[in-house]
Write a protein that holds these residues in place. Structure first.
Motif, PDB file in Angstrom:
ATOM      1  N   ALA A 158      -6.942  11.487 -11.565  1.00  0.00           N
ATOM      2  CA  ALA A 158      -5.697  11.209 -12.267  1.00  0.00           C
ATOM      3  C   ALA A 158      -5.581  12.077 -13.512  1.00  0.00           C
ATOM      4  CB  ALA A 158      -5.628   9.738 -12.650  1.00  0.00           C
ATOM      5  N   SER A 159      -4.364  12.464 -13.814  1.00  0.00           N
ATOM      6  CA  SER A 159      -4.082  13.183 -15.053  1.00  0.00           C
ATOM      7  C   SER A 159      -2.774  12.659 -15.623  1.00  0.00           C
ATOM      8  CB  SER A 159      -4.012  14.691 -14.801  1.00  0.00           C
ATOM      9  OG  SER A 159      -2.992  14.989 -13.876  1.00  0.00           O
ATOM     10  N   GLY A 160      -2.544  12.965 -16.885  1.00  0.00           N
ATOM     11  CA  GLY A 160      -1.360  12.438 -17.528  1.00  0.00           C
ATOM     12  C   GLY A 160      -1.667  11.097 -18.186  1.00  0.00           C
ATOM     13  N   ARG A 161      -0.634  10.340 -18.469  1.00  0.00           N
ATOM     14  CA  ARG A 161      -0.803   9.079 -19.176  1.00  0.00           C
ATOM     15  C   ARG A 161      -1.293   7.985 -18.245  1.00  0.00           C
ATOM     16  NH1 ARG A 161       4.197   6.065 -22.000  1.00  0.00           N
ATOM     17  NH2 ARG A 161       4.541   5.419 -19.859  1.00  0.00           N
ATOM     18  N   THR A 162      -2.484   7.483 -18.489  1.00  0.00           N
ATOM     19  CA  THR A 162      -3.016   6.353 -17.744  1.00  0.00           C
ATOM     20  C   THR A 162      -3.476   5.299 -18.722  1.00  0.00           C
ATOM     21  OG1 THR A 162      -5.213   7.364 -17.651  1.00  0.00           O
ATOM     22  CG2 THR A 162      -3.751   7.764 -15.783  1.00  0.00           C
ATOM     23  N   PHE A 163      -3.614   4.082 -18.261  1.00  0.00           N
ATOM     24  CA  PHE A 163      -3.967   2.971 -19.121  1.00  0.00           C
ATOM     25  C   PHE A 163      -5.171   2.228 -18.556  1.00  0.00           C
ATOM     26  CE2 PHE A 163      -0.283   3.356 -21.714  1.00  0.00           C
ATOM     27  CZ  PHE A 163       0.727   3.784 -20.886  1.00  0.00           C
ATOM     28  N   SER A 164      -5.956   1.663 -19.448  1.00  0.00           N
ATOM     29  CA  SER A 164      -7.122   0.913 -19.010  1.00  0.00           C
ATOM     30  C   SER A 164      -6.722  -0.343 -18.259  1.00  0.00           C
ATOM     31  CB  SER A 164      -8.001   0.563 -20.213  1.00  0.00           C
ATOM     32  OG  SER A 164      -7.278  -0.244 -21.121  1.00  0.00           O
ATOM     33  N   SER A 165      -5.486  -0.779 -18.409  1.00  0.00           N
ATOM     34  CA  SER A 165      -5.035  -1.981 -17.714  1.00  0.00           C
ATOM     35  C   SER A 165      -4.526  -1.685 -16.309  1.00  0.00           C
ATOM     36  CB  SER A 165      -3.920  -2.653 -18.524  1.00  0.00           C
ATOM     37  OG  SER A 165      -2.868  -1.742 -18.761  1.00  0.00           O
ATOM     38  N   ASP A 166      -4.547  -0.418 -15.922  1.00  0.00           N
ATOM     39  CA  ASP A 166      -4.060  -0.035 -14.593  1.00  0.00           C
ATOM     40  C   ASP A 166      -4.955  -0.581 -13.491  1.00  0.00           C
ATOM     41  OD1 ASP A 166      -2.893   3.363 -15.329  1.00  0.00           O
ATOM     42  OD2 ASP A 166      -2.082   1.392 -15.799  1.00  0.00           O
ATOM     43  N   THR A 167      -4.378  -0.655 -12.302  1.00  0.00           N
ATOM     44  CA  THR A 167      -5.130  -0.859 -11.070  1.00  0.00           C
ATOM     45  C   THR A 167      -4.947   0.391 -10.224  1.00  0.00           C
ATOM     46  OG1 THR A 167      -5.000  -3.264 -11.041  1.00  0.00           O
ATOM     47  CG2 THR A 167      -5.250  -2.161  -8.922  1.00  0.00           C
ATOM     48  N   ARG A 168      -6.016   0.866  -9.636  1.00  0.00           N
ATOM     49  CA  ARG A 168      -5.947   2.025  -8.725  1.00  0.00           C
ATOM     50  C   ARG A 168      -6.244   1.521  -7.309  1.00  0.00           C
ATOM     51  NH1 ARG A 168      -7.216   6.523 -12.126  1.00  0.00           N
ATOM     52  NH2 ARG A 168      -6.441   5.892 -14.179  1.00  0.00           N
ATOM     53  N   GLY A 169      -5.528   2.063  -6.362  1.00  0.00           N
ATOM     54  CA  GLY A 169      -5.695   1.602  -5.000  1.00  0.00           C
ATOM     55  C   GLY A 169      -5.698   2.722  -3.981  1.00  0.00           C
ATOM     56  N   TRP A 170      -6.176   2.389  -2.810  1.00  0.00           N
ATOM     57  CA  TRP A 170      -6.101   3.260  -1.640  1.00  0.00           C
ATOM     58  C   TRP A 170      -5.318   2.544  -0.554  1.00  0.00           C
ATOM     59  CZ3 TRP A 170      -7.547   8.277  -1.427  1.00  0.00           C
ATOM     60  CH2 TRP A 170      -8.451   8.743  -2.372  1.00  0.00           C
ATOM     61  N   PHE A 171      -4.404   3.270   0.038  1.00  0.00           N
ATOM     62  CA  PHE A 171      -3.645   2.791   1.187  1.00  0.00           C
ATOM     63  C   PHE A 171      -3.818   3.812   2.304  1.00  0.00           C
ATOM     64  CE2 PHE A 171      -0.923  -0.729  -0.311  1.00  0.00           C
ATOM     65  CZ  PHE A 171      -1.254  -0.699  -1.661  1.00  0.00           C
ATOM     66  N   ARG A 172      -3.467   3.400   3.513  1.00  0.00           N
ATOM     67  CA  ARG A 172      -3.499   4.352   4.621  1.00  0.00           C
ATOM     68  C   ARG A 172      -2.307   4.110   5.533  1.00  0.00           C
ATOM     69  NH1 ARG A 172      -8.897   2.148   7.835  1.00  0.00           N
ATOM     70  NH2 ARG A 172      -7.971   0.206   8.645  1.00  0.00           N
ATOM     71  N   GLN A 173      -1.941   5.171   6.229  1.00  0.00           N
ATOM     72  CA  GLN A 173      -0.804   5.075   7.139  1.00  0.00           C
ATOM     73  C   GLN A 173      -1.104   5.888   8.388  1.00  0.00           C
ATOM     74  OE1 GLN A 173       2.963   6.184   5.377  1.00  0.00           O
ATOM     75  NE2 GLN A 173       4.088   5.015   6.916  1.00  0.00           N
ATOM     76  N   ALA A 174      -1.175   5.184   9.502  1.00  0.00           N
ATOM     77  CA  ALA A 174      -1.384   5.831  10.793  1.00  0.00           C
ATOM     78  C   ALA A 174      -0.029   6.184  11.390  1.00  0.00           C
ATOM     79  CB  ALA A 174      -2.155   4.902  11.721  1.00  0.00           C
ATOM     80  N   PRO A 175       0.031   7.133  12.302  1.00  0.00           N
ATOM     81  CA  PRO A 175       1.314   7.519  12.900  1.00  0.00           C
ATOM     82  C   PRO A 175       2.021   6.330  13.525  1.00  0.00           C
ATOM     83  CG  PRO A 175      -0.368   9.114  13.462  1.00  0.00           C
ATOM     84  CD  PRO A 175      -1.072   7.979  12.778  1.00  0.00           C
ATOM     85  N   GLY A 176       3.277   6.161  13.178  1.00  0.00           N
ATOM     86  CA  GLY A 176       4.081   5.090  13.745  1.00  0.00           C
ATOM     87  C   GLY A 176       3.832   3.718  13.155  1.00  0.00           C
ATOM     88  N   LYS A 177       2.984   3.657  12.135  1.00  0.00           N
ATOM     89  CA  LYS A 177       2.679   2.357  11.517  1.00  0.00           C
ATOM     90  C   LYS A 177       3.073   2.355  10.052  1.00  0.00           C
ATOM     91  CE  LYS A 177      -1.086   1.042  14.605  1.00  0.00           C
ATOM     92  NZ  LYS A 177      -2.468   0.500  14.678  1.00  0.00           N
ATOM     93  N   GLU A 178       3.146   1.159   9.487  1.00  0.00           N
ATOM     94  CA  GLU A 178       3.463   1.032   8.074  1.00  0.00           C
ATOM     95  C   GLU A 178       2.230   1.339   7.224  1.00  0.00           C
ATOM     96  OE1 GLU A 178       6.980  -2.369   8.304  1.00  0.00           O
ATOM     97  OE2 GLU A 178       5.105  -2.781   7.264  1.00  0.00           O
ATOM     98  N   ARG A 179       2.504   1.702   5.978  1.00  0.00           N
ATOM     99  CA  ARG A 179       1.418   1.952   5.042  1.00  0.00           C
ATOM    100  C   ARG A 179       0.717   0.622   4.743  1.00  0.00           C
ATOM    101  NH1 ARG A 179       2.506   6.170   0.278  1.00  0.00           N
ATOM    102  NH2 ARG A 179       3.224   7.223   2.182  1.00  0.00           N
TER     103      ARG A 179
END
Length: 125
Positions: free
Chosen positions: A23-44
């Protein structure tokens, strides 16, 4: 906030892979970071998240015990260590950052404010 994801690739079933999200730019210690995935034809779909302050982690049932999310505060980077990869893990993986708001649980894409580009993970059957 800019997020740069990397580390995807083609792996055999059962192999391991580590994704990074810087990450770069303005970030905060109160943030949550996540990972998502999306397969072809499916929702994230939600994969894992980590509270930047304190480091509490959360996982989707489908990856619990196989994937580990972690953070490097000095590098402002989040990692997703993936082990025992399965064909059903094949997808584009996206990292995201969500600012703190009361009532957010950070399990859905709508609860995140910033997104990185996807990195493709392929584990053929």
């Amino acid at each position: 906030v800019q997020l740069q994801a990397s580390g995807g690739g083609l792996v055999q079933a059962g192999d391991s892979l580590r994704l990074s999200c810087a990450a770069s730019g303005r970030t905060f210690s109160s943030d949550t970071r996540g990972w998502f995935r999306q397969a072809p034809g499916k929702e994230r779909e939600f994969v894992a998240s980590i509270r930047w302050s304190g480091g509490s982690t959360y996982y989707a049932d489908s990856v619990k015990g196989r994937f580990t999310i972690s953070r490097d505060i000095a590098r402002n980077t989040v990692y997703l260590q993936m082990t025992s990869l399965k064909p059903e893990d094949t997808a584009a993986y996206y990292c995201a950052a969500g600012e703190y708001y009361s009532g957010r649980y950070y399990y859905t894409p709508a609860e995140y404010d910033y997104w990185g580009q996807g990195t493709l993970v392929t584990s053929p059957a």
